[in-house]
Write a protein that holds these residues in place. Sequence first.
Motif, PDB file in Angstrom:
ATOM      1  N   VAL A 211       5.362  -7.566  -4.818  1.00 51.72           N
ATOM      2  CA  VAL A 211       6.807  -6.976  -4.323  1.00 51.72           C
ATOM      3  C   VAL A 211       7.891  -7.582  -4.466  1.00 51.72           C
ATOM      4  O   VAL A 211       8.069  -8.933  -3.776  1.00 51.72           O
ATOM      5  N   GLU A 212       9.066  -7.295  -4.887  1.00 52.10           N
ATOM      6  CA  GLU A 212      10.173  -7.921  -4.988  1.00 52.10           C
ATOM      7  C   GLU A 212      10.915  -8.225  -3.473  1.00 52.10           C
ATOM      8  O   GLU A 212      10.951  -7.021  -2.834  1.00 52.10           O
ATOM      9  N   PHE A 213      11.333  -9.412  -3.337  1.00 50.68           N
ATOM     10  CA  PHE A 213      12.081  -9.517  -2.083  1.00 50.68           C
ATOM     11  C   PHE A 213      13.341  -9.445  -2.056  1.00 50.68           C
ATOM     12  O   PHE A 213      14.394  -9.896  -3.029  1.00 50.68           O
ATOM     13  N   GLY A 214      14.230  -8.516  -1.374  1.00 50.60           N
ATOM     14  CA  GLY A 214      15.546  -8.401  -1.264  1.00 50.60           C
ATOM     15  C   GLY A 214      15.972  -8.500   0.252  1.00 50.60           C
ATOM     16  O   GLY A 214      15.353  -8.679   1.176  1.00 50.60           O
ATOM     17  N   ILE A 215      17.310  -8.893   0.377  1.00 49.78           N
ATOM     18  CA  ILE A 215      17.983  -9.034   1.750  1.00 49.78           C
ATOM     19  C   ILE A 215      19.019  -7.839   1.764  1.00 49.78           C
ATOM     20  O   ILE A 215      19.871  -7.492   0.799  1.00 49.78           O
ATOM     21  N   TYR A 216      19.181  -7.650   3.223  1.00 53.40           N
ATOM     22  CA  TYR A 216      20.534  -6.825   3.453  1.00 53.40           C
ATOM     23  C   TYR A 216      21.506  -8.011   4.290  1.00 53.40           C
ATOM     24  O   TYR A 216      20.627  -8.833   5.190  1.00 53.40           O
TER      25      TYR A 216
ATOM     26  N   GLU B 147      18.453 -20.560  -0.646  1.00 53.69           N
ATOM     27  CA  GLU B 147      17.035 -20.528   0.127  1.00 53.69           C
ATOM     28  C   GLU B 147      16.110 -19.773  -0.152  1.00 53.69           C
ATOM     29  O   GLU B 147      14.853 -20.067  -0.481  1.00 53.69           O
ATOM     30  N   TYR B 148      16.228 -18.474  -0.283  1.00 54.67           N
ATOM     31  CA  TYR B 148      15.419 -17.452  -0.462  1.00 54.67           C
ATOM     32  C   TYR B 148      15.405 -16.497  -1.738  1.00 54.67           C
ATOM     33  O   TYR B 148      14.440 -15.655  -1.857  1.00 54.67           O
ATOM     34  N   LYS B 149      16.339 -16.918  -2.675  1.00 48.66           N
ATOM     35  CA  LYS B 149      16.162 -16.414  -4.136  1.00 48.66           C
ATOM     36  C   LYS B 149      16.001 -14.952  -4.031  1.00 48.66           C
ATOM     37  O   LYS B 149      14.797 -14.434  -4.584  1.00 48.66           O
ATOM     38  N   PRO B 150      16.870 -14.159  -3.158  1.00 41.45           N
ATOM     39  CA  PRO B 150      16.280 -12.601  -3.251  1.00 41.45           C
ATOM     40  C   PRO B 150      16.665 -11.886  -4.751  1.00 41.45           C
ATOM     41  O   PRO B 150      17.556 -12.453  -5.497  1.00 41.45           O
ATOM     42  N   SER B 151      16.007 -10.810  -4.734  1.00 39.83           N
ATOM     43  CA  SER B 151      16.038  -9.950  -6.092  1.00 39.83           C
ATOM     44  C   SER B 151      17.099  -8.876  -5.805  1.00 39.83           C
ATOM     45  O   SER B 151      17.620  -8.183  -6.881  1.00 39.83           O
ATOM     46  N   VAL B 152      17.443  -8.517  -4.594  1.00 37.89           N
ATOM     47  CA  VAL B 152      18.237  -7.566  -4.061  1.00 37.89           C
ATOM     48  C   VAL B 152      19.152  -8.154  -3.331  1.00 37.89           C
ATOM     49  O   VAL B 152      18.682  -8.775  -2.303  1.00 37.89           O
TER      50      VAL B 152
ATOM     51  N   ASP C  60       0.659  -1.174  -0.174  1.00 37.44           N
ATOM     52  CA  ASP C  60       0.048   0.060  -0.034  1.00 37.44           C
ATOM     53  C   ASP C  60       0.855   1.461   0.146  1.00 37.44           C
ATOM     54  O   ASP C  60       0.410   2.223  -0.133  1.00 37.44           O
ATOM     55  N   SER C  61       1.989   1.111   0.328  1.00 35.90           N
ATOM     56  CA  SER C  61       3.196   2.324   0.375  1.00 35.90           C
ATOM     57  C   SER C  61       3.194   2.729  -1.162  1.00 35.90           C
ATOM     58  O   SER C  61       3.967   3.800  -1.348  1.00 35.90           O
ATOM     59  N   GLY C  62       3.097   2.154  -2.147  1.00 34.23           N
ATOM     60  CA  GLY C  62       3.710   2.085  -3.389  1.00 34.23           C
ATOM     61  C   GLY C  62       5.039   1.467  -3.687  1.00 34.23           C
ATOM     62  O   GLY C  62       5.423   1.740  -4.776  1.00 34.23           O
ATOM     63  N   ALA C  63       5.722   0.813  -2.738  1.00 35.26           N
ATOM     64  CA  ALA C  63       6.909   0.113  -3.002  1.00 35.26           C
ATOM     65  C   ALA C  63       6.910  -0.891  -3.846  1.00 35.26           C
ATOM     66  O   ALA C  63       5.823  -1.694  -3.870  1.00 35.26           O
ATOM     67  N   LYS C  64       7.972  -1.093  -4.738  1.00 37.08           N
ATOM     68  CA  LYS C  64       7.860  -2.260  -5.783  1.00 37.08           C
ATOM     69  C   LYS C  64       8.842  -3.158  -5.226  1.00 37.08           C
ATOM     70  O   LYS C  64       8.836  -4.212  -5.651  1.00 37.08           O
ATOM     71  N   TYR C  65       9.436  -2.704  -4.030  1.00 35.52           N
ATOM     72  CA  TYR C  65      10.545  -4.046  -3.460  1.00 35.52           C
ATOM     73  C   TYR C  65      10.625  -3.662  -2.192  1.00 35.52           C
ATOM     74  O   TYR C  65      10.326  -2.424  -1.638  1.00 35.52           O
ATOM     75  N   MET C  66      11.234  -4.676  -1.348  1.00 34.11           N
ATOM     76  CA  MET C  66      11.485  -4.431  -0.097  1.00 34.11           C
ATOM     77  C   MET C  66      12.932  -5.225   0.347  1.00 34.11           C
ATOM     78  O   MET C  66      13.404  -6.279  -0.394  1.00 34.11           O
ATOM     79  N   VAL C  67      13.569  -4.578   1.506  1.00 39.22           N
ATOM     80  CA  VAL C  67      14.815  -5.416   1.612  1.00 39.22           C
ATOM     81  C   VAL C  67      14.836  -5.465   3.268  1.00 39.22           C
ATOM     82  O   VAL C  67      14.803  -4.520   3.920  1.00 39.22           O
ATOM     83  N   LEU C  68      15.054  -6.773   3.731  1.00 43.34           N
ATOM     84  CA  LEU C  68      15.183  -7.053   5.137  1.00 43.34           C
ATOM     85  C   LEU C  68      16.400  -7.438   5.536  1.00 43.34           C
ATOM     86  O   LEU C  68      17.250  -8.033   4.993  1.00 43.34           O
ATOM     87  N   THR C  69      16.660  -6.956   6.777  1.00 42.98           N
ATOM     88  CA  THR C  69      18.099  -7.120   7.498  1.00 42.98           C
ATOM     89  C   THR C  69      18.175  -8.805   7.890  1.00 42.98           C
ATOM     90  O   THR C  69      17.362  -9.144   8.753  1.00 42.98           O
TER      91      THR C  69
END
Length: 444
Positions: free
Chosen positions: A152-157, A207-212, A99-108
């Motif tokens: 939403v694309e999934f990314g990792i830090y 395991e998690y196939k991150p896009s970022v 809902d924020s309009g974000a197209k991807y996210m990055v989790l630590t």
Amino acid sequence: MERSWEELDQREIPSWYQNAKFGIFIHWGPYSVPAYRSVNNEMFGSYAEWYYASVYGNYRNSGDRYHEKMYGNMEYREFAKDFRAELFHPDELAELIHDSGAKYMVLTTKHHDGYCMWPTKNPHKTKWNSCAVGPMRDLVGELRQAVLKRNVEFGIYYSIIEWESVPSHRCDGGYFIPEKDVKKYGLPKEQYLKEILQPQLYELVNEYKPSVIYSDGGEWDLTEEETQTRSFLTWLYEESCVKDKVVVNDRFYKGMPGEHGDYYSTEYQDKQVEHHPFEESRGIGKSYGYNRAEKLEDYCTTKELIKELVRVVSKGGNFLLNIGPMADGTIPVHEVERLKEMGQWLLKCGEGIYDTKPYRKEYPYPSTVCGKNQYVFLNEEQVKGMPLSLPYVEGVTKVGILGMEEQCEWKKEGNELLIQGKHLEEFYRCMERYGMLAVKLTKE
């Protein structure tokens, strides 16, 4: 065969990333339990995710007095048992990100304290991960599944260094944390690099196939040889399950920032990037991790965040806006509000953000382009009175205001483009709410 940097740098960045423009960063871990660092205006000075170093170690600030009062002699690792995430509902967080309009996210997935937010198979982390102590859940896997359902694309830090195992020049060759913790929990640097760093990077990808992949910390002290970055990227780009989609930043080792990587990372406007994809990140306040010491005046307003998004995108970058969940998994109310308001603005003006490129010609206002359209972003200080006046752009045939269906009445008068008519009243009402809107100029 390990590729050279000349070969690796020729890889074309996947188009999805530069089209996305806006992402959400999430800093969350055991540091979210004390959730404290005294607030100041120094660069990195208010980062609550640095609690381990700033309270216990050589990067101290006034937070150590808070710690002594609240927790006495408690070890940092003891916070993990209270990092329960009992109110964390991944679908609710994923819906907020969408809902924020974000197209991807990055989790630590792992910050500098070394705590892993997934049930890593690494033998050195059997007691220091989210399925062994704290939530007893695979936080990485749960959130990944939830955001992908919402496109939403999934990314990792992933922190390249760990304070318990890697000394730093910032501490005169010593460690950020107390020597007793280094001896109790750390590994010799060479062993850490070989037995934790390298295996975990491959594990997370498989395991998690991150896009970022957002690396961090390696640029302080580690060498290219120590991190084996080229070997990892060769595999990532040519053999891995995400080889056609993944993007990585430039913080794997010392000397890499601004030289190699699909995109360059900046934070809190710490440097200017030109002629290369970049991503500016920042918190809504002065910290990435949730910081209970922050006050209302320390947080950006939605208008300020929209202005920053436009600034970054109009210069050719992406904007990665951070939220810091509390230890129980809930998102602070002010962060929920900001994200929802950003989403409402993007519903109106997203056409001028997503899938655009910066307008490289000289122009007094931030501008983007897509096909025959130029999007001119104006803030509330620049648009007073009627008609609305802009510098004329050669070839314009249609004029509109994003978020309004009908075209605008306009005319050319000298070197000015004058916009008038009934649309301006609604335009000014929206401008008062959001602080910035966009005019769409369509050319032949």
